[in-house]
Design a protein around this motif. Structure first.
Motif, PDB file in Angstrom:
ATOM      1  N   PHE A 152      51.670 -28.343  11.130  1.00  0.00           N
ATOM      2  CA  PHE A 152      51.794 -28.071  12.442  1.00  0.00           C
ATOM      3  C   PHE A 152      53.141 -28.474  12.924  1.00  0.00           C
ATOM      4  O   PHE A 152      53.795 -29.516  12.517  1.00  0.00           O
ATOM      5  CB  PHE A 152      50.745 -29.032  13.363  1.00  0.00           C
ATOM      6  N   ASP A 153      53.726 -27.793  13.865  1.00  0.00           N
ATOM      7  CA  ASP A 153      54.916 -28.204  14.403  1.00  0.00           C
ATOM      8  C   ASP A 153      54.994 -27.579  15.850  1.00  0.00           C
ATOM      9  O   ASP A 153      54.293 -26.697  16.094  1.00  0.00           O
ATOM     10  CB  ASP A 153      56.139 -27.410  13.527  1.00  0.00           C
ATOM     11  N   VAL A 154      56.086 -28.346  16.531  1.00  0.00           N
ATOM     12  CA  VAL A 154      56.469 -28.041  18.033  1.00  0.00           C
ATOM     13  C   VAL A 154      57.787 -28.195  18.162  1.00  0.00           C
ATOM     14  O   VAL A 154      58.515 -28.957  17.672  1.00  0.00           O
ATOM     15  CB  VAL A 154      55.875 -28.917  18.964  1.00  0.00           C
ATOM     16  N   HIS A 155      58.391 -27.067  18.759  1.00  0.00           N
ATOM     17  CA  HIS A 155      59.827 -27.510  19.183  1.00  0.00           C
ATOM     18  C   HIS A 155      59.923 -27.020  20.949  1.00  0.00           C
ATOM     19  O   HIS A 155      59.083 -25.899  21.075  1.00  0.00           O
ATOM     20  CB  HIS A 155      60.707 -26.358  18.659  1.00  0.00           C
ATOM     21  N   ARG A 156      60.580 -27.832  21.512  1.00  0.00           N
ATOM     22  CA  ARG A 156      61.081 -27.321  22.749  1.00  0.00           C
ATOM     23  C   ARG A 156      61.739 -26.116  22.992  1.00  0.00           C
ATOM     24  O   ARG A 156      62.548 -25.670  22.083  1.00  0.00           O
ATOM     25  CB  ARG A 156      61.962 -28.531  23.590  1.00  0.00           C
ATOM     26  N   PHE A 197      58.409 -22.140   9.826  1.00  0.00           N
ATOM     27  CA  PHE A 197      58.898 -22.781   8.362  1.00  0.00           C
ATOM     28  C   PHE A 197      58.548 -24.168   8.276  1.00  0.00           C
ATOM     29  O   PHE A 197      58.107 -24.512   7.308  1.00  0.00           O
ATOM     30  CB  PHE A 197      60.314 -22.267   8.191  1.00  0.00           C
ATOM     31  N   HIS A 198      58.663 -24.887   9.292  1.00  0.00           N
ATOM     32  CA  HIS A 198      58.567 -26.237   9.515  1.00  0.00           C
ATOM     33  C   HIS A 198      57.063 -26.763   9.052  1.00  0.00           C
ATOM     34  O   HIS A 198      56.587 -27.664   8.420  1.00  0.00           O
ATOM     35  CB  HIS A 198      59.063 -26.761  10.787  1.00  0.00           C
ATOM     36  N   ALA A 199      56.042 -25.781   9.934  1.00  0.00           N
ATOM     37  CA  ALA A 199      54.688 -26.047   9.626  1.00  0.00           C
ATOM     38  C   ALA A 199      54.397 -25.742   8.219  1.00  0.00           C
ATOM     39  O   ALA A 199      53.566 -26.253   7.581  1.00  0.00           O
ATOM     40  CB  ALA A 199      53.938 -25.290  10.615  1.00  0.00           C
TER      41      ALA A 199
HETATM   42 MG    MG Z   1      60.104 -28.891  13.600  1.00  0.00          MG
END
Ligand code: MG
Length: 156
Positions: free
Chosen positions: A6-10, A40-42
């Motif tokens: 799981f990932d989040v970015h502002r 890609f991060h998730a």
């Molecule tokens: Mg990230």
């Protein structure tokens, strides 16, 4: 073995929006140390998670200047190489992106191709789905973008 990430970015003006390795024209882009590719991060966390190999922050600390502006494909390649080192292969990958705008329908297949190439699996084994947040919450207000990725990894 199943892995989940799981990932989040502002999101902010003047930043680029890179998702699944595709640069998408948008007035808002991700605020990040790297290129901020949430898919890609998730994906990296899903791959690492399948073999309990830690998380992206342990492997690529954002305090490390080497990763400033880095294409997130580098992180994916690292996770894929770890899977191979553990004598495993990737069976399939399923990604869900939560983003209010823009619509990504036109670039979904390119995202799937990028992921398939990096993971050395057929594009038919890679799903990329997208949804909005129905204008509710921080994603709905276009303050951020989220990605969820699940994968299966099996011994060679
Ligand atoms: Mg990230």
């Amino acid at each position: 073995m199943i892995g989940f990430g799981f990932d989040v970015h502002r999101l902010a003006e003047g930043e680029s929006l890179v998702l699944g390795g595709v640069t998408i024209p948008s007035p808002l882009g991700t605020v990040a140390h790297s290129d901020g590719d949430v898919i890609f991060h998730a994906l990296v966390d899903a791959l690492l998670g399948a073999l309990a190999l830690g998380d992206i922050g342990e492997h690529f600390p954002d305090s490390d200047p080497r990763w400033k502006g880095a294409p997130s494909s580098v992180f994916v390649e690292h996770a894929v190489s770890l899977i191979a080192q553990h004598n495993c292969t990737i069976v399939n990958i399923d990604c869900t992106l939560v983003l209010e705008s823009p619509k990504i329908l036109a670039v979904k297949f390119e995202m799937r191709q990028n992921i398939a190439r990096l993971c050395s699996i057929p594009v038919e084994r890679v799903a990329v789905k997208a949804t909005t947040s129905e204008r509710v919450g921080f994603v709905g207000r276009s303050e951020g973008v989220q990605a969820y990725v699940i994968c299966e990894v099996q011994p060679r």
